[in-house]
Design a protein around this motif. Structure first.
Motif, PDB file in Angstrom:
ATOM      1  N   ARG A  96       0.680  -1.332  -0.068  1.00  0.00           N
ATOM      2  CA  ARG A  96       0.097  -0.137   0.027  1.00  0.00           C
ATOM      3  C   ARG A  96       0.940   1.101   0.002  1.00  0.00           C
ATOM      4  N   PRO A  97       1.059   1.979  -1.023  1.00  0.00           N
ATOM      5  CA  PRO A  97       1.932   3.113  -1.341  1.00  0.00           C
ATOM      6  C   PRO A  97       1.036   4.351  -0.400  1.00  0.00           C
ATOM      7  N   GLY A  98       1.698   5.136   0.127  1.00  0.00           N
ATOM      8  CA  GLY A  98       1.247   6.259   0.791  1.00  0.00           C
ATOM      9  C   GLY A  98       2.298   7.329   0.737  1.00  0.00           C
ATOM     10  N   ALA A  99       1.776   8.432   1.647  1.00  0.00           N
ATOM     11  CA  ALA A  99       2.642   9.621   1.766  1.00  0.00           C
ATOM     12  C   ALA A  99       3.091  10.194   0.246  1.00  0.00           C
ATOM     13  N   HIS A 100       2.290  10.332  -0.702  1.00  0.00           N
ATOM     14  CA  HIS A 100       2.383  10.964  -1.815  1.00  0.00           C
ATOM     15  C   HIS A 100       2.831  12.314  -1.510  1.00  0.00           C
ATOM     16  N   GLN A 101       4.059  12.853  -2.276  1.00  0.00           N
ATOM     17  CA  GLN A 101       4.304  14.227  -2.192  1.00  0.00           C
ATOM     18  C   GLN A 101       4.910  14.673  -3.350  1.00  0.00           C
ATOM     19  N   ASP A 102       4.523  15.787  -3.758  1.00  0.00           N
ATOM     20  CA  ASP A 102       4.915  16.579  -5.092  1.00  0.00           C
ATOM     21  C   ASP A 102       5.834  17.734  -4.553  1.00  0.00           C
ATOM     22  N   TYR A 103       6.901  18.043  -4.786  1.00  0.00           N
ATOM     23  CA  TYR A 103       7.673  19.100  -4.294  1.00  0.00           C
ATOM     24  C   TYR A 103       9.093  18.952  -4.945  1.00  0.00           C
ATOM     25  N   GLU A 104       9.404  19.951  -5.165  1.00  0.00           N
ATOM     26  CA  GLU A 104      10.850  20.288  -5.887  1.00  0.00           C
ATOM     27  C   GLU A 104      11.859  19.375  -5.066  1.00  0.00           C
ATOM     28  N   PRO A 105      12.726  18.521  -5.488  1.00  0.00           N
ATOM     29  CA  PRO A 105      12.896  18.564  -7.196  1.00  0.00           C
ATOM     30  C   PRO A 105      12.231  17.502  -7.685  1.00  0.00           C
ATOM     31  N   GLY A 106      11.123  16.549  -6.978  1.00  0.00           N
ATOM     32  CA  GLY A 106      10.610  15.559  -7.671  1.00  0.00           C
ATOM     33  C   GLY A 106       9.294  15.148  -7.113  1.00  0.00           C
ATOM     34  N   ARG A 107       8.633  14.237  -7.742  1.00  0.00           N
ATOM     35  CA  ARG A 107       7.420  13.593  -6.942  1.00  0.00           C
ATOM     36  C   ARG A 107       7.726  12.329  -6.458  1.00  0.00           C
ATOM     37  N   ARG A 108       7.195  11.910  -5.275  1.00  0.00           N
ATOM     38  CA  ARG A 108       7.464  10.636  -4.573  1.00  0.00           C
ATOM     39  C   ARG A 108       5.973  10.211  -3.868  1.00  0.00           C
ATOM     40  N   PHE A 109       6.494   8.759  -3.370  1.00  0.00           N
ATOM     41  CA  PHE A 109       5.707   8.171  -2.518  1.00  0.00           C
ATOM     42  C   PHE A 109       6.424   6.991  -1.675  1.00  0.00           C
ATOM     43  N   TYR A 110       5.885   6.445  -0.526  1.00  0.00           N
ATOM     44  CA  TYR A 110       6.488   5.450   0.144  1.00  0.00           C
ATOM     45  C   TYR A 110       5.719   4.296   0.293  1.00  0.00           C
ATOM     46  N   PHE A 111       6.264   3.090   0.742  1.00  0.00           N
ATOM     47  CA  PHE A 111       5.638   1.919   1.086  1.00  0.00           C
ATOM     48  C   PHE A 111       6.743   1.097   1.834  1.00  0.00           C
ATOM     49  N   THR A 112       6.235   0.407   2.841  1.00  0.00           N
ATOM     50  CA  THR A 112       6.954  -0.457   3.837  1.00  0.00           C
ATOM     51  C   THR A 112       6.791  -1.955   3.389  1.00  0.00           C
ATOM     52  N   GLU A 113       7.862  -2.506   3.002  1.00  0.00           N
ATOM     53  CA  GLU A 113       8.003  -4.102   2.598  1.00  0.00           C
ATOM     54  C   GLU A 113       7.865  -4.856   3.763  1.00  0.00           C
ATOM     55  N   GLU A 114       7.806  -6.294   3.618  1.00  0.00           N
ATOM     56  CA  GLU A 114       7.491  -7.101   4.813  1.00  0.00           C
ATOM     57  C   GLU A 114       8.781  -7.095   5.925  1.00  0.00           C
ATOM     58  N   ASN A 115       9.820  -6.593   5.784  1.00  0.00           N
ATOM     59  CA  ASN A 115      10.728  -6.549   6.868  1.00  0.00           C
ATOM     60  C   ASN A 115      10.635  -5.227   7.762  1.00  0.00           C
ATOM     61  N   GLY A 116       9.685  -4.588   7.429  1.00  0.00           N
ATOM     62  CA  GLY A 116       9.464  -3.246   7.920  1.00  0.00           C
ATOM     63  C   GLY A 116      10.484  -2.107   7.387  1.00  0.00           C
ATOM     64  N   VAL A 117      11.160  -2.344   6.294  1.00  0.00           N
ATOM     65  CA  VAL A 117      11.836  -1.450   5.651  1.00  0.00           C
ATOM     66  C   VAL A 117      11.045  -0.620   4.695  1.00  0.00           C
ATOM     67  N   GLU A 118      11.128   0.830   5.101  1.00  0.00           N
ATOM     68  CA  GLU A 118      10.503   1.910   4.211  1.00  0.00           C
ATOM     69  C   GLU A 118      11.189   2.117   2.859  1.00  0.00           C
ATOM     70  N   ILE A 119      10.550   2.217   1.702  1.00  0.00           N
ATOM     71  CA  ILE A 119      11.024   2.424   0.579  1.00  0.00           C
ATOM     72  C   ILE A 119      10.165   3.792  -0.046  1.00  0.00           C
ATOM     73  N   GLU A 120      11.182   4.704  -0.359  1.00  0.00           N
ATOM     74  CA  GLU A 120      10.725   5.818  -1.095  1.00  0.00           C
ATOM     75  C   GLU A 120      11.063   5.532  -2.489  1.00  0.00           C
ATOM     76  N   VAL A 121       9.968   5.961  -3.347  1.00  0.00           N
ATOM     77  CA  VAL A 121      10.005   5.909  -4.948  1.00  0.00           C
ATOM     78  C   VAL A 121       9.918   7.194  -5.347  1.00  0.00           C
ATOM     79  N   VAL A 122      10.807   7.877  -5.960  1.00  0.00           N
ATOM     80  CA  VAL A 122      10.927   9.345  -6.481  1.00  0.00           C
ATOM     81  C   VAL A 122      11.182   9.213  -7.947  1.00  0.00           C
ATOM     82  N   SER A 123      10.395  10.258  -8.593  1.00  0.00           N
ATOM     83  CA  SER A 123      10.664  10.582  -9.884  1.00  0.00           C
ATOM     84  C   SER A 123      11.222  12.137 -10.172  1.00  0.00           C
ATOM     85  N   TYR A 124      12.189  12.220 -10.909  1.00  0.00           N
ATOM     86  CA  TYR A 124      12.571  13.795 -11.177  1.00  0.00           C
ATOM     87  C   TYR A 124      12.066  14.177 -12.407  1.00  0.00           C
ATOM     88  N   VAL A 125      11.333  13.464 -13.340  1.00  0.00           N
ATOM     89  CA  VAL A 125      10.795  13.833 -14.465  1.00  0.00           C
ATOM     90  C   VAL A 125       9.334  14.518 -14.405  1.00  0.00           C
TER      91      VAL A 125
END
Length: 125
Positions: A96-125
């Motif tokens: 379940r992706p969450g915490a969608h954010q759109d600010y300079e320098p890019g857009r991003r969201f976060y999700f947590t995988e099964e080990n509890g590691v949070e992963i941020e996915v960001v795009s600069y395009v």
């Protein structure tokens, strides 16, 4: 110039986590094998950088609140040219992706995988 080569994270099952990261991000396994003491490690990523997934074997200590623990791993960030497509793969894999954010320098969201590691996915395009 100095660049980050890898980060090493303890997970329950390095092989399973590596397969998920390959599926979500199009990465490949660079190396896998025995690691310190009774452990196992899988290096997964691109030709330039990777995440070392480590399991000590046997019992593991409970997860911690990384944002309140000195030297805690708060999140790992990955960059993509296709934020929407990557998010769809993540949703299709059951996250379940969450915490969608759109600010300079890019857009991003976060999700947590099964080990509890949070992963941020960001795009600069």
């Amino acid at each position: 110039m100095t660049r980050l080569e890898h980060v090493n994270v303890t997970v329950a099952d390095p092989d399973a986590t590596a397969q998920i990261l390959c599926q979500l991000f199009g990465w490949h396994i660079r190396w896998s094998g025995a690691a310190m003491e009774t452990g196992r490690s899988v290096h997964v990523g691109s030709d330039d950088s990777y995440v070392a997934l480590f399991s000590h074997g046997g019992d593991q200590a409970p997860a911690i609140d990384s944002y309140r623990t000195r030297a805690g791993l708060n999140h790992i960030a990955v960059v993509t040219d296709d934020l929407e497509g990557t998010e769809q793969r993540i949703i299709a894999a059951g996250y379940r992706p969450g915490a969608h954010q759109d600010y300079e320098p890019g857009r991003r969201f976060y999700f947590t995988e099964e080990n509890g590691v949070e992963i941020e996915v960001v795009s600069y395009v």
